[in-house]
Design an enzyme around this catalytic site. Sequence first.
Site, PDB file in Angstrom:
ATOM      1  N   PHE B 130       0.823  -1.226   0.000  1.00 42.28           N
ATOM      2  CA  PHE B 130       0.000   0.000   0.000  1.00 42.28           C
ATOM      3  C   PHE B 130       0.851   1.268   0.000  1.00 42.28           C
ATOM      4  O   PHE B 130       0.330   2.376  -0.152  1.00 42.28           O
ATOM      5  CB  PHE B 130      -0.934   0.034   1.221  1.00 42.28           C
ATOM      6  N   LYS B 246      13.285 -12.216   5.886  1.00 39.17           N
ATOM      7  CA  LYS B 246      12.938 -13.232   6.887  1.00 39.17           C
ATOM      8  C   LYS B 246      11.541 -13.800   6.643  1.00 39.17           C
ATOM      9  O   LYS B 246      11.267 -14.948   6.975  1.00 39.17           O
ATOM     10  CB  LYS B 246      13.027 -12.647   8.291  1.00 39.17           C
ATOM     11  N   ASN B 312       3.368 -15.645   8.423  1.00 42.75           N
ATOM     12  CA  ASN B 312       3.908 -16.392   7.293  1.00 42.75           C
ATOM     13  C   ASN B 312       3.999 -17.887   7.597  1.00 42.75           C
ATOM     14  O   ASN B 312       3.662 -18.722   6.760  1.00 42.75           O
ATOM     15  CB  ASN B 312       5.279 -15.827   6.911  1.00 42.75           C
TER      16      ASN B 312
END
Lengths: 392, 392
Positions: B130, B246, B312
Amino acid sequence: MTAHTNIKQHKHCHEDHPIRRSDSAVSIVHLKRAPFKVTVIGSGNWGTTIAKVIAENTELHSHIFEPEVRMWVFDEKIGDENLTDIINTRHQNVKYLPNIDLPHNLVADPDLLHSIKGADILVFNIPHQFLPNIVKQLQGHVAPHVRAISCLKGFELGSKGVQLLSSYVTDELGIQCGALSGANLAPEVAKEHWSETTVAYQLPKDYQGDGKDVDHKILKLLFHRPYFHVNVIDDVAGISIAGALKNVVALACGFVEGMGWGNNASAAIQRLGLGEIIKFGRMFFPESKVETYYQESAGVADLITTCSGGRNVKVATYMAKTGKSALEAEKELLNGQSAQGIITCREVHEWLRTCELTQEFPLFEAVYQIVYNNVRMEDLPEMIEELDIDDE
Amino acid sequence: MTAHTNIKQHKHCHEDHPIRRSDSAVSIVHLKRAPFKVTVIGSGNWGTTIAKVIAENTELHSHIFEPEVRMWVFDEKIGDENLTDIINTRHQNVKYLPNIDLPHNLVADPDLLHSIKGADILVFNIPHQFLPNIVKQLQGHVAPHVRAISCLKGFELGSKGVQLLSSYVTDELGIQCGALSGANLAPEVAKEHWSETTVAYQLPKDYQGDGKDVDHKILKLLFHRPYFHVNVIDDVAGISIAGALKNVVALACGFVEGMGWGNNASAAIQRLGLGEIIKFGRMFFPESKVETYYQESAGVADLITTCSGGRNVKVATYMAKTGKSALEAEKELLNGQSAQGIITCREVHEWLRTCELTQEFPLFEAVYQIVYNNVRMEDLPEMIEELDIDDE
């Protein structure tokens, strides 16, 4: 063309420099001597697991190794039977590695001196506090051509200060000794879940030459399995230091876990721990390489897996939840095995106190104080708070 | 004398070089200008958490900062009410950070331009996709003396190649921008569990001088809390790269977790991931420092905490267990939030493909292929197997 094929194709970019994979390494070793005979000294869950790995490889590479691998077992009664007999008939170590089938060419032997008879390679895999006694029994019975690998975690504290266990073996037995260490929770390796490890070994002055003596290629053949990826390097000190000290860090992670402080706090402890491990290495074993600590399985990866599971975390978590002592927790949880961090944090403390350097290692010192002097674990953040250079 | 007292005494060894602790840093800042006004742009769980941290500090250090902190909220209806109104009356972000009380001096504002009016410090904390749209709206409305900190994770891929988000902010808005990143799973920071973070900032060419401009001391006062320990460094590139990449590693850890491969495998993935992060940094951002990756909270610690929990890992584990796509998993699990690794692994792949370097980053590439091209996760070990230098 599938995406997967794409990846394979990318690998072809390396065709200019053909690279042999580990499993084909066998093809390039031409042994110019009788096959190496291997003995594993120790039969806890890690000892038995490494013996399984080795026996699978000696069977596979029988032109390099004698297929039969002896494993010395500190014998004990399981009901009416000897553990040794159970291992040799049912091919399971029912006490320390239950439900894992062991290769039939792995032979348990309760007689230490008999187990090493004719051995060219000794693999030590016992709790490190038992090493001096074992080594004493071996003195005078080990030929100078024998090579050793230590899978032990810890230090030997003696008149020479803090000493690597591999150096201790070399000093006491007069044989070259390397080390194996990595992100290897034993039960997972035993179940053949994919993992990695690091072997470190330096060629001795009396190295007999390619094909006649243990070297990096031979060690890779001895330890590498499709489920157990081995990287062989020179830095014995680096992997030994990391392997010993991670257990102290894992205790701190166990305290944090037991207090319910969460993943961020545990990660912070591991970061601080890695920093103190590197500092300890640079200070006392300047021959160790910083890269080993953050690049090798024996470095950062072993720290991570040990801090996410394993005996030291279990014991420390239990201490935090029940208020019991380390020794009580060890006794109640570990089925006769040790949490090495309990011993190592004391050894490290004693060494650092001798050097008047405890304040340089606030995490190691905090763990020692919590384990041995009833310091409150809730004070951990305050104890390890870093000096605030920015504000000077 | 208790053992605890002993530890305190050891700290006294530093008396020759008196060191002020972070919480006393306030005493040494003498502001030579009107207090800084701070706006947080973003109100997801991490945005709201950082806004809470900041508002606690602006209240505490009211001679340095305007106590009132504005937080721009992308407004949405929760039942009949606007989220903004709920935050300003009930002082909870019921959608993205439920059950956490927010300071009353934190004011939600649905109007982006109004929210930044008069602000001296902008803290960006939105999903990184965004950012271009937000920045576009801000153009022409931000004074050159304004300073910014990006808490975003990711890269901007444009005509200039792969770009740090902080550099993107600087380029597009003409203001100096640093970064904040660390081992900070938002819910744990929100609950004030002890953790650490890293802030990176470089003084701009038009730095106004001590007490008149944002510097390391001001940033420490803005972000440091007793439960949220801040280290301020210069290496913006290092912490940004680590923070972005990461998330890609965490997806791989989620696959491994979903397949039940255990802690050793997850640690191996993290080790390989750290190696590829460092390699990526050295290759494309040579100004970043290797030490940042293994010494800072934003480096190895953030990798560890992100790989042990967080969005994640959740998404990837779910993919492994259900066979669903990343986007389906994200939609079903994340309550409208993003798993940044999904976007980042594509950006990294596109950049590496442009450079013809995908084969140098086998883990990043494997994650991309699994997420976007239905490559089997079971092939992960084969895809990331390291080149076996020993056998060459």
